[in-house]
Write an enzyme that holds these catalytic residues in place. Structure first.
Site, mmCIF file in Angstrom:
data_model
loop_
_atom_site.group_PDB
_atom_site.id
_atom_site.type_symbol
_atom_site.label_atom_id
_atom_site.label_comp_id
_atom_site.label_asym_id
_atom_site.label_seq_id
_atom_site.Cartn_x
_atom_site.Cartn_y
_atom_site.Cartn_z
ATOM 1 N N ARG A 168 0.956 -1.345 0.086
ATOM 2 C CA ARG A 168 0.210 -0.098 0.025
ATOM 3 C C ARG A 168 0.834 1.196 0.159
ATOM 4 N NH1 ARG A 168 -2.920 -0.700 5.313
ATOM 5 N NH2 ARG A 168 -3.685 1.432 4.783
ATOM 6 N N SER A 183 -5.878 -2.999 9.043
ATOM 7 C CA SER A 183 -4.449 -3.345 9.176
ATOM 8 C C SER A 183 -3.974 -2.749 10.817
ATOM 9 C CB SER A 183 -3.636 -2.211 8.537
ATOM 10 O OG SER A 183 -2.310 -1.793 9.091
ATOM 11 N N LYS A 187 -3.588 -6.043 14.160
ATOM 12 C CA LYS A 187 -2.431 -6.350 14.870
ATOM 13 C C LYS A 187 -2.711 -6.175 16.377
ATOM 14 C CE LYS A 187 -0.484 -2.813 12.299
ATOM 15 N NZ LYS A 187 0.152 -2.087 11.307
HETATM 16 N N1 URA Z 1 -0.977 2.316 10.965
HETATM 17 C C1 URA Z 1 -1.199 1.094 10.547
HETATM 18 O O1 URA Z 1 -0.689 0.157 11.328
HETATM 19 N N2 URA Z 1 -1.548 0.775 9.383
HETATM 20 C C2 URA Z 1 -2.361 1.590 8.472
HETATM 21 O O2 URA Z 1 -2.605 1.284 7.569
HETATM 22 C C3 URA Z 1 -2.192 2.939 8.927
HETATM 23 C C4 URA Z 1 -1.450 3.436 9.954
#
Ligand code: URA
Length: 425
Positions: A168, A183, A187
């Site tokens: 990206r 995203s 996490k």
């Molecule tokens: N921080 C992230 O971890 N992912 C993103 O897509 C944007 C900011």
């Protein structure tokens, strides 16, 4: 299934099914969906968006693409926080030990900086010896023993995000809500904490340029977190100017130490205490702002931070040394008035060019380089007042100085910066 059919489906504005999203993410992680098809899909998502159901499926498919951390061996409510990115954003360095100093365990994986934004891991690596890689066992053991660990993201955690985020970044598909939400939340979910504070930045230096966009991203992420049983709160915070005084790795660590000794600027100190109160509240610990600030003034947060640095191999003497940048250039106000703007994006890029950040992932860093502001938006200045110091490895060119000075905007109206704009829970 064929990737081309799914790209076409999204391109035409149709919804992808759960199975289709799972197949795409698995295929991309395992290598049978190539980069060029994934980038076409990301661009189709950029233009056509995703429903909440698709975003949820994308998030969970990404969680399943790698290891998931089990923090259940650590007693208490484990807390985590994440910022969607900013300039001079050293908040984790202070907030994590501050929260841990109240007995709330903080087990945090952080990232590196890219482009104009900085990353906590780079800042910690500016401390000689600090190890960002720990086995899962050592990470958990450290949190059990001292209540705090900040490490780099393990290679196995959310493998799909590692690949997709890099893709990206080079295909102009970062700043789109469903992809940012999946995203970030994949996490956070995989990293295992029970409660999550999301710092959603808005303004010139952030991915979200308007409050409306920041609200939508916050709502999406908070809902994703709650759906999987994590207490989640988002705060929308201002990123129109850099956070605090410093930009640059060593310089930000020094500012963090200053704040943890009760000597930080009042605005950034108050902002961090506000965040700490929310994060503690998520863990069921109610503290007044006075009690929280006291842990900065009386050294309790600093004690925690130093204990973490030591436990992770960092050198405590090196931690407190000033920047070793050989050239320090002072910038002075050219007129009387108030600082009205210090555009975060411009100064983030300026610091990056000094070596404080990376234009591409493989760029080496100059940990010592960066900027320290003596004045921030809203402060009064007189001609000749010191506004900032630039720390660099070589002399700043005349063009560089002109560019810097041009971005220090001075006017007749005093602006009131607002750090926390809105809380979404
Ligand atoms: N921080 C992230 O971890 N992912 C993103 O897509 C944007 C900011």
């Amino acid at each position: 299934m064929r990737a081309v059919d799914l790209i076409q489906k999204k391109r035409d504005g149709l919804e992808l099914s759960t199975e289709e999203i799972q197949w795409l993410i698995e295929g991309y992680t395992d290598g049978y969906v190539p980069d060029y098809q994934m980038s076409a899909l990301a661009m189709a998502i950029y233009f056509k968006g995703m429903t909440m159901r698709e975003t949820r499926d994308m998030t969970m498919a990404m969680v399943a693409s790698g290891q998931q951390i089990d923090l259940s061996a650590i007693a208490g409510v484990k807390t985590d926080k994440h910022s969607t990115g900013g300039v001079g954003d050293k908040v984790t360095l202070i907030l994590a030990p501050l929260v841990a100093s109240f007995g709330v365990p903080v087990a945090k994986m952080s990232g590196r900086g890219l482009g104009h934004t900085g990353g906590t891991i780079d800042k910690l690596e500016s401390i000689k010896g600090y190890q960002i890689e720990r086995s899962q066992e050592d990470f958990i053991k450290q949190v059990q023993e001292i209540g705090l660990s900040v490490i780099g993201q393990s290679d196995n955690l959310v493998k799909a995000d590692k690949l997709l985020y890099a893709l990206r970044d080079v295909t102009a598909t970062v700043d789109i809500i469903p992809l940012i939400a999946s995203s970030v939340m994949s996490k956070k979910i995989a990293a295992g904490a029970d409660s999550i504070l999301l710092d959603v930045t808005v303004g010139d230096g952030a991915f979200m340029k308007t409050i409306e966009e920041a609200e939508e991203l916050s709502r999406t992420m908070v809902d994703l977190g709650k759906e999987v049983g994590r207490k989640t709160v988002a705060v929308i915070t201002d990123m129109s100017q850099p956070v605090g005084r410093a930009i640059g790795n060593r310089l930000e660590v020094l500012e963090a130490l200053e704040i943890m000794q009760g000597k930080g600027r009042a605005d950034v100190t108050e902002f961090i205490c506000d965040l700490a109160q929310i994060m503690l509240g998520l863990a069921g610990v109610e503290k007044s702002l006075e009690e929280i600030e006291d842990h900065l003034v009386n050294g309790r947060a600093l004690e925690k931070f130093e204990a973490m640095v030591q436990a992770q191999g960092g050198d405590l003497e090196d931690l407190h040394r000033p920047s070793a940048a050989p050239v320090v250039t002072s910038i002075y106000a050219e007129e009387d008035g108030f600082i009205t703007e210090l555009p975060a994006l411009e100064f983030g890029l300026f610091a990056m060019k000094l070596g404080a950040g990376r234009a591409v992932k493989t760029d080496p860093l100059d940990y010592e380089a960066g900027i320290v502001f003596e004045k921030k938006v809203g402060d009064a200045v007189k001609t000749g007042d010191l506004v900032a110091k630039i720390y660099s490895n070589e002399k700043i060119s005349q063009n560089g100085l002109t560019e810097f000075q041009k971005n220090v905007k001075i006017g007749g109206v005093q602006m009131k910066p607002k750090e926390i704009i809105k809380i979404i829970s």
